[in-house]
Design an enzyme around this catalytic site. Structure first.
Site, PDB file in Angstrom:
ATOM      1  N   ASP A  59       0.872  -1.170   0.000  1.00 36.50           N
ATOM      2  CA  ASP A  59       0.000   0.000   0.000  1.00 36.50           C
ATOM      3  C   ASP A  59       0.913   1.224   0.000  1.00 36.50           C
ATOM      4  O   ASP A  59       1.600   1.480   1.002  1.00 36.50           O
ATOM      5  CB  ASP A  59      -0.899  -0.028   1.254  1.00 36.50           C
ATOM      6  CG  ASP A  59      -1.880   1.139   1.273  1.00 36.50           C
ATOM      7  OD1 ASP A  59      -1.664   2.117   0.537  1.00 36.50           O
ATOM      8  OD2 ASP A  59      -2.853   1.059   2.038  1.00 36.50           O
ATOM      9  N   ASN A 101       2.625   4.501 -11.010  1.00 37.96           N
ATOM     10  CA  ASN A 101       1.291   4.445 -11.628  1.00 37.96           C
ATOM     11  C   ASN A 101       0.153   4.367 -10.605  1.00 37.96           C
ATOM     12  O   ASN A 101      -0.963   4.779 -10.895  1.00 37.96           O
ATOM     13  CB  ASN A 101       1.256   3.211 -12.559  1.00 37.96           C
ATOM     14  CG  ASN A 101      -0.138   2.832 -12.971  1.00 37.96           C
ATOM     15  OD1 ASN A 101      -0.762   3.484 -13.808  1.00 37.96           O
ATOM     16  ND2 ASN A 101      -0.671   1.765 -12.365  1.00 37.96           N
ATOM     17  N   SER A 113      -1.937  12.862 -15.665  1.00 37.59           N
ATOM     18  CA  SER A 113      -3.275  12.836 -16.269  1.00 37.59           C
ATOM     19  C   SER A 113      -3.514  14.161 -16.973  1.00 37.59           C
ATOM     20  O   SER A 113      -2.903  15.181 -16.619  1.00 37.59           O
ATOM     21  CB  SER A 113      -4.338  12.665 -15.181  1.00 37.59           C
ATOM     22  OG  SER A 113      -5.634  12.815 -15.723  1.00 37.59           O
ATOM     23  N   TYR A 154      -9.130  15.539  -6.973  1.00 40.88           N
ATOM     24  CA  TYR A 154      -8.400  14.620  -7.867  1.00 40.88           C
ATOM     25  C   TYR A 154      -7.496  15.434  -8.803  1.00 40.88           C
ATOM     26  O   TYR A 154      -6.314  15.123  -8.977  1.00 40.88           O
ATOM     27  CB  TYR A 154      -9.364  13.735  -8.669  1.00 40.88           C
ATOM     28  CG  TYR A 154      -8.615  12.855  -9.657  1.00 40.88           C
ATOM     29  CD1 TYR A 154      -7.854  11.781  -9.206  1.00 40.88           C
ATOM     30  CD2 TYR A 154      -8.632  13.132 -11.027  1.00 40.88           C
ATOM     31  CE1 TYR A 154      -7.119  10.991 -10.107  1.00 40.88           C
ATOM     32  CE2 TYR A 154      -7.907  12.344 -11.927  1.00 40.88           C
ATOM     33  CZ  TYR A 154      -7.163  11.280 -11.464  1.00 40.88           C
ATOM     34  OH  TYR A 154      -6.440  10.500 -12.338  1.00 40.88           O
ATOM     35  N   PRO A 158      -2.492  10.580 -19.523  1.00 41.94           N
ATOM     36  CA  PRO A 158      -3.608  10.131 -20.374  1.00 41.94           C
ATOM     37  C   PRO A 158      -4.892  10.930 -20.161  1.00 41.94           C
ATOM     38  O   PRO A 158      -5.133  11.485 -19.087  1.00 41.94           O
ATOM     39  CB  PRO A 158      -3.838   8.678 -19.928  1.00 41.94           C
ATOM     40  CG  PRO A 158      -2.725   8.340 -18.975  1.00 41.94           C
ATOM     41  CD  PRO A 158      -2.247   9.642 -18.420  1.00 41.94           C
ATOM     42  N   GLU A 163     -10.518   0.144 -14.446  1.00 39.56           N
ATOM     43  CA  GLU A 163     -11.406   0.123 -13.270  1.00 39.56           C
ATOM     44  C   GLU A 163     -11.480   1.493 -12.587  1.00 39.56           C
ATOM     45  O   GLU A 163     -12.110   1.638 -11.535  1.00 39.56           O
ATOM     46  CB  GLU A 163     -10.919  -0.949 -12.286  1.00 39.56           C
ATOM     47  CG  GLU A 163     -11.059  -2.355 -12.851  1.00 39.56           C
ATOM     48  CD  GLU A 163     -10.482  -3.436 -11.936  1.00 39.56           C
ATOM     49  OE1 GLU A 163     -10.243  -3.169 -10.751  1.00 39.56           O
ATOM     50  OE2 GLU A 163     -10.268  -4.551 -12.434  1.00 39.56           O
TER      51      GLU A 163
HETATM   52  P1  NDP Z   1      -7.302   1.106 -12.086  1.00 39.19           P
HETATM   53  O1  NDP Z   1      -8.275   1.358 -10.994  1.00 39.19           O
HETATM   54  O2  NDP Z   1      -7.618   0.080 -13.105  1.00 39.19           O
HETATM   55  O3  NDP Z   1      -5.851   0.770 -11.461  1.00 39.19           O
HETATM   56  C1  NDP Z   1      -5.361   1.483 -10.350  1.00 39.19           C
HETATM   57  C2  NDP Z   1      -4.206   0.715  -9.754  1.00 39.19           C
HETATM   58  O4  NDP Z   1      -3.677   1.470  -8.649  1.00 39.19           O
HETATM   59  C3  NDP Z   1      -4.647  -0.633  -9.207  1.00 39.19           C
HETATM   60  O5  NDP Z   1      -3.677  -1.593  -9.539  1.00 39.19           O
HETATM   61  C4  NDP Z   1      -4.677  -0.413  -7.706  1.00 39.19           C
HETATM   62  O6  NDP Z   1      -4.337  -1.632  -7.041  1.00 39.19           O
HETATM   63  C5  NDP Z   1      -3.548   0.612  -7.540  1.00 39.19           C
HETATM   64  N1  NDP Z   1      -3.646   1.339  -6.275  1.00 39.19           N
HETATM   65  C6  NDP Z   1      -4.640   2.153  -5.855  1.00 39.19           C
HETATM   66  N2  NDP Z   1      -4.387   2.577  -4.602  1.00 39.19           N
HETATM   67  C7  NDP Z   1      -3.200   2.013  -4.234  1.00 39.19           C
HETATM   68  C8  NDP Z   1      -2.427   2.036  -3.059  1.00 39.19           C
HETATM   69  N3  NDP Z   1      -2.792   2.754  -1.980  1.00 39.19           N
HETATM   70  N4  NDP Z   1      -1.272   1.334  -3.028  1.00 39.19           N
HETATM   71  C9  NDP Z   1      -0.880   0.608  -4.100  1.00 39.19           C
HETATM   72  N5  NDP Z   1      -1.560   0.525  -5.240  1.00 39.19           N
HETATM   73  C10 NDP Z   1      -2.719   1.230  -5.308  1.00 39.19           C
HETATM   74  O7  NDP Z   1      -7.075   2.529 -12.780  1.00 39.19           O
HETATM   75  P2  NDP Z   1      -6.058   3.012 -13.931  1.00 39.19           P
HETATM   76  O8  NDP Z   1      -5.258   1.895 -14.450  1.00 39.19           O
HETATM   77  O9  NDP Z   1      -6.853   3.806 -14.872  1.00 39.19           O
HETATM   78  O10 NDP Z   1      -5.154   4.018 -13.083  1.00 39.19           O
HETATM   79  C11 NDP Z   1      -3.755   3.979 -13.078  1.00 39.19           C
HETATM   80  C12 NDP Z   1      -3.207   5.403 -13.017  1.00 39.19           C
HETATM   81  O11 NDP Z   1      -3.597   6.096 -14.196  1.00 39.19           O
HETATM   82  C13 NDP Z   1      -3.738   6.229 -11.841  1.00 39.19           C
HETATM   83  O12 NDP Z   1      -2.647   6.992 -11.331  1.00 39.19           O
HETATM   84  C14 NDP Z   1      -4.768   7.159 -12.497  1.00 39.19           C
HETATM   85  O13 NDP Z   1      -4.925   8.345 -11.786  1.00 39.19           O
HETATM   86  C15 NDP Z   1      -4.110   7.368 -13.844  1.00 39.19           C
HETATM   87  N6  NDP Z   1      -4.989   7.825 -14.918  1.00 39.19           N
HETATM   88  C16 NDP Z   1      -6.091   7.093 -15.300  1.00 39.19           C
HETATM   89  C17 NDP Z   1      -6.885   7.532 -16.334  1.00 39.19           C
HETATM   90  C18 NDP Z   1      -8.143   6.829 -16.751  1.00 39.19           C
HETATM   91  O14 NDP Z   1      -8.961   7.437 -17.461  1.00 39.19           O
HETATM   92  N7  NDP Z   1      -8.339   5.581 -16.406  1.00 39.19           N
HETATM   93  C19 NDP Z   1      -6.528   8.746 -17.088  1.00 39.19           C
HETATM   94  C20 NDP Z   1      -5.381   9.442 -16.587  1.00 39.19           C
HETATM   95  C21 NDP Z   1      -4.622   8.968 -15.567  1.00 39.19           C
HETATM   96  P3  NDP Z   1      -4.901  -2.143  -5.629  1.00 39.19           P
HETATM   97  O15 NDP Z   1      -6.311  -1.638  -5.500  1.00 39.19           O
HETATM   98  O16 NDP Z   1      -4.791  -3.628  -5.753  1.00 39.19           O
HETATM   99  O17 NDP Z   1      -3.960  -1.566  -4.628  1.00 39.19           O
HETATM  100  C1  8X3 Z   2      -8.275  10.389 -15.267  1.00 38.48           C
HETATM  101  C2  8X3 Z   2      -8.858  11.122 -16.427  1.00 38.48           C
HETATM  102  O1  8X3 Z   2     -10.438  13.034 -17.003  1.00 38.48           O
HETATM  103  O2  8X3 Z   2     -11.327  11.193 -15.693  1.00 38.48           O
HETATM  104  O3  8X3 Z   2      -7.182  11.059 -14.742  1.00 38.48           O
HETATM  105  O4  8X3 Z   2      -9.822  12.774 -14.710  1.00 38.48           O
HETATM  106  S1  8X3 Z   2     -10.168  12.084 -15.913  1.00 38.48           S
END
Ligand code: NDP
Ligand code: 8X3
Length: 257
Positions: A64, A91, A144, A157, A187, A193
């Site tokens: 975590d 990430n 992001s 956020y 992105p 998720e």
């Molecule tokens: P998901 O929810 O699919 O993946 C998020 C990942 O982060 C999971 O593996 C989760 O694992 C992990 N995570 C969350 N909290 C913790 C924690 N406290 N410690 C360790 N791991 C953690 O979302 P995305 O793949 O979309 O997100 C990945 C990154 O991309 C994030 O930083 C998000 O802000 C960014 N992003 C996403 C966008 C989108 O539209 N999807 C656009 C722009 C940026 P677990 O819960 O098992 O710990």
């Molecule tokens: C995730 C993309 O536009 O939903 O960072 O905030 S947005």
């Protein structure tokens, strides 16, 4: 192009979405992977899947990133053969809700700040000194479009992703006299998720975010991450903004009629 075969790549938040896609993409290059997240079963399943599919070495670490002592101990006690991390993909991250700030939940703000800002800092502090000492390495933060713009209900956020942007720029200043590279991949809408987490399991509301638009796939983002990491050593791809073709800003998205 820099070969990452047999080089160690650490990915946080690898149990889902962009992090899991990055794990597959680097495994395809023959990299050795350290993949971490909180959900142990997911990490264990991904370790098995990658080992089987790509025949590469993978170490799963349940972590975590909000817990600084755990972060420090996880990376200071790595087995010797896993210590020389070449690429760090920061990430792990999440959003909670879309409440107006004056109606927001304090616990949501704290979770986003503790994960997206403080978690990224803790991991960076634990891993980057080794890169500096060895004289090579690449840090890739997943920011992001929300780090460049603000949108209704995005208040905290967006603030966390603006902070990631500032931290990335600050780190680039700090490492200008070192061969260690600092990149951010930012992105727009990626179907993962992310929205299910944001809306606490309300899958209908989550689906509506990606309705009538071809959102990015996590693999699209992973390709950009790999591109940054495989440039020749003198090339630092400072910032990559990657959007679906039908997205022009956080608020201008063309949905098919
Ligand atoms: P998901 O929810 O699919 O993946 C998020 C990942 O982060 C999971 O593996 C989760 O694992 C992990 N995570 C969350 N909290 C913790 C924690 N406290 N410690 C360790 N791991 C953690 O979302 P995305 O793949 O979309 O997100 C990945 C990154 O991309 C994030 O930083 C998000 O802000 C960014 N992003 C996403 C966008 C989108 O539209 N999807 C656009 C722009 C940026 P677990 O819960 O098992 O710990
Ligand atoms: C995730 C993309 O536009 O939903 O960072 O905030 S947005």
């Amino acid at each position: 192009m820099t070969s990452l075969k047999d080089r160690i790549v650490l990915i946080t938040g690898a149990s889902s979405g962009i992090g899991a896609a990055c794990a597959h993409a680097f495994a395809q290059l023959g990299s050795r992977l350290i993949i971490s997240a909180r959900r142990k079963e997911r990490i264990e399943a991904l370790v098995r899947e990658i080992k089987e599919k790509h025949k590469t070495d993978v170490l799963g670490v349940q972590l975590d990133v909000q817990k600084q002592p755990d972060v420090e101990s996880a990376f200071s006690t790595l087995p010797k053969e896993w210590q020389e991390i070449e690429v760090l993909v920061n990430n792990a991250g999440l959003s909670r809700g879309l409440d107006k700030l004056h109606e927001g939940k304090i616990a949501d703000w704290e979770e986003m700040i503790d994960t997206n800002i403080k978690g990224l800092l803790y991991v960076s502090r634990a891993v980057i000194p080794g890169m500096v000492a060895r004289g090579h390495g690449t840090v890739i933060n997943i920011g992001s479009i929300a780090g460049q713009e603000v949108y209704p209900g995005g208040n905290v956020y967006c603030a966390t992703k603006h902070a990631v942007d500032a931290i990335t720029r600050g780190l680039r200043f700090d490492l200008v006299d070192s061969p260690v590279r600092v990149c951010t991949v930012d992105p727009g809408l990626v179907q993962t998720e992310f929205s299910i987490v944001r809306f606490r399991g309300d899958s209908e509301r989550a689906e509506s975010v990606y309705k009538k638009i071809q959102a990015l796939k996590p693999e699209d983002v992973a390709e950009a991450v790999v591109f940054c990491a495989t440039r020749p050593p003198h090339v630092q791809l400072a910032q990559v903004l990657i959007l679906p073709t039908a997205q022009a800003s956080t608020t201008l998205v063309h949905r098919k009629p």
